[in-house]
Design a protein around this motif. Sequence first.
Motif, PDB file in Angstrom:
ATOM      1  N   VAL A  26     -24.756 -51.099 -21.859  1.00 34.14           N
ATOM      2  CA  VAL A  26     -23.919 -51.730 -20.839  1.00 34.14           C
ATOM      3  C   VAL A  26     -24.190 -53.223 -20.873  1.00 34.14           C
ATOM      4  O   VAL A  26     -25.328 -53.670 -20.729  1.00 34.14           O
ATOM      5  CB  VAL A  26     -24.198 -51.160 -19.442  1.00 34.14           C
ATOM      6  N   VAL A  28     -23.101 -57.273 -19.662  1.00 33.19           N
ATOM      7  CA  VAL A  28     -22.518 -58.038 -18.559  1.00 33.19           C
ATOM      8  C   VAL A  28     -22.202 -59.456 -19.024  1.00 33.19           C
ATOM      9  O   VAL A  28     -23.078 -60.172 -19.517  1.00 33.19           O
ATOM     10  CB  VAL A  28     -23.471 -58.069 -17.340  1.00 33.19           C
ATOM     11  N   SER A 104     -13.753 -48.027 -18.854  1.00 32.13           N
ATOM     12  CA  SER A 104     -13.876 -48.663 -17.536  1.00 32.13           C
ATOM     13  C   SER A 104     -14.678 -49.956 -17.605  1.00 32.13           C
ATOM     14  O   SER A 104     -15.536 -50.120 -18.481  1.00 32.13           O
ATOM     15  CB  SER A 104     -14.565 -47.710 -16.556  1.00 32.13           C
ATOM     16  N   MET A 105     -14.394 -50.847 -16.680  1.00 32.45           N
ATOM     17  CA  MET A 105     -15.151 -52.087 -16.519  1.00 32.45           C
ATOM     18  C   MET A 105     -15.242 -52.417 -15.034  1.00 32.45           C
ATOM     19  O   MET A 105     -14.314 -52.116 -14.277  1.00 32.45           O
ATOM     20  CB  MET A 105     -14.475 -53.255 -17.243  1.00 32.45           C
ATOM     21  N   SER A 106     -16.346 -53.016 -14.636  1.00 30.82           N
ATOM     22  CA  SER A 106     -16.426 -53.525 -13.270  1.00 30.82           C
ATOM     23  C   SER A 106     -16.358 -55.048 -13.303  1.00 30.82           C
ATOM     24  O   SER A 106     -16.894 -55.694 -14.204  1.00 30.82           O
ATOM     25  CB  SER A 106     -17.705 -53.060 -12.560  1.00 30.82           C
ATOM     26  N   ALA A 119     -18.641 -56.114 -16.453  1.00 27.06           N
ATOM     27  CA  ALA A 119     -19.533 -55.183 -17.138  1.00 27.06           C
ATOM     28  C   ALA A 119     -18.713 -54.234 -17.993  1.00 27.06           C
ATOM     29  O   ALA A 119     -17.685 -53.708 -17.542  1.00 27.06           O
ATOM     30  CB  ALA A 119     -20.360 -54.392 -16.125  1.00 27.06           C
ATOM     31  N   SER A 120     -19.158 -54.015 -19.224  1.00 28.67           N
ATOM     32  CA  SER A 120     -18.441 -53.115 -20.133  1.00 28.67           C
ATOM     33  C   SER A 120     -19.443 -52.391 -21.015  1.00 28.67           C
ATOM     34  O   SER A 120     -20.598 -52.796 -21.151  1.00 28.67           O
ATOM     35  CB  SER A 120     -17.438 -53.895 -20.985  1.00 28.67           C
ATOM     36  N   LEU A 121     -18.973 -51.318 -21.627  1.00 33.60           N
ATOM     37  CA  LEU A 121     -19.803 -50.555 -22.553  1.00 33.60           C
ATOM     38  C   LEU A 121     -19.608 -51.110 -23.960  1.00 33.60           C
ATOM     39  O   LEU A 121     -18.481 -51.348 -24.401  1.00 33.60           O
ATOM     40  CB  LEU A 121     -19.408 -49.081 -22.506  1.00 33.60           C
ATOM     41  N   SER A 122     -20.698 -51.323 -24.669  1.00 30.89           N
ATOM     42  CA  SER A 122     -20.630 -51.878 -26.015  1.00 30.89           C
ATOM     43  C   SER A 122     -20.116 -50.846 -27.016  1.00 30.89           C
ATOM     44  O   SER A 122     -20.159 -49.637 -26.758  1.00 30.89           O
ATOM     45  CB  SER A 122     -22.022 -52.346 -26.456  1.00 30.89           C
ATOM     46  N   GLU A 248     -23.161 -53.243 -12.465  1.00 28.45           N
ATOM     47  CA  GLU A 248     -22.669 -53.023 -13.832  1.00 28.45           C
ATOM     48  C   GLU A 248     -22.358 -51.557 -14.103  1.00 28.45           C
ATOM     49  O   GLU A 248     -21.821 -51.213 -15.175  1.00 28.45           O
ATOM     50  CB  GLU A 248     -23.688 -53.551 -14.853  1.00 28.45           C
ATOM     51  N   ALA A 251     -19.114 -50.042 -15.685  1.00 31.58           N
ATOM     52  CA  ALA A 251     -18.832 -49.832 -17.109  1.00 31.58           C
ATOM     53  C   ALA A 251     -18.781 -48.345 -17.441  1.00 31.58           C
ATOM     54  O   ALA A 251     -18.318 -47.962 -18.518  1.00 31.58           O
ATOM     55  CB  ALA A 251     -19.901 -50.515 -17.967  1.00 31.58           C
TER      56      ALA A 251
END
Length: 309
Positions: A26, A28, A104-106, A119-122, A248, A251
Amino acid sequence: MKNLIKGLLVTLLVVSGLMAGEANHVRVFTMDNSNGKITPATIQAAFEKEGMMVEANNDMNTPFKRDFKVTYYDVYNLMVLWDKDTFRKLAVKYPKIALFTPLSMSIYTKKGDKTISVASLSPAGIAAMTGIPANEPALVALGKKIEKALKTAMPKGKFVNMPYKMVKAEGPLIHEASFKVGKEWEDEKDDLEMAFEGELAPNGFVSPAFVDLNYDLDEHDIDAYQFFDAYSICKIKVIYTVSQKHPEAGALAPCTMYLYLKKDDNTIHMAFPTVYKWFSALDIKDKASRDVLLDAQKKFEAILKKITK
């Protein structure tokens, strides 16, 4: 020999750097936003400019205030989006890409803060969950597209170091279920989805987005599935509780549950990410967050067991 050793050292440093960069799945991305010009809407526009489909971009402060009276953020949005090109390239060989289609992203600003973060998942995080090789070109391209959109939206932003490292997963990262169907699979599929949707609200879940993934495949003559659907699933109490210490976490929420039936098959396959990815990726230790996540996991597994028996 010196050149060979030097080359090996450079390679080792590059690999070490890559590993260090992926210490957390995750990520940021943060920028100063003292003038308030960067908003969830402008961030969404940057992703849409890159060709990504935004299915939802919900202001969570509204339900947070409604249900819990208190919010810890001036901005807290959950954005749900996907890239059609990525899905088309991966869906046939790697159907588990649907765990992150949509992904998803926050988007958040803490109370009184002057920065805004996404925040996102790599790609490495997606690879770890789906079994797709981390060097798969379509997955690498998705990561670059996300980074380009972030830099367009927040030109002076940067990825920040998280105050924790990932830990070993405590359990399976994916929960899977299956459902046998006959020749009248359309009716059985409709009954299954109707039963599933009917169980969400009584168990405290909401679905901010539904995507008919097979529609886009059909549009491009990719004839591998009878149907391929994806539901974004969220439990407001979960994200409210966890986000207090881990904003985060967006994500990973909403998470995506997919279900599909391949051509010439008689089994509907379903899957969704488990909370063990949350525990592992975010190093969640506080009891309140763990309890609410495990309760949601238990309830969701019970729903799938009920509708597929």
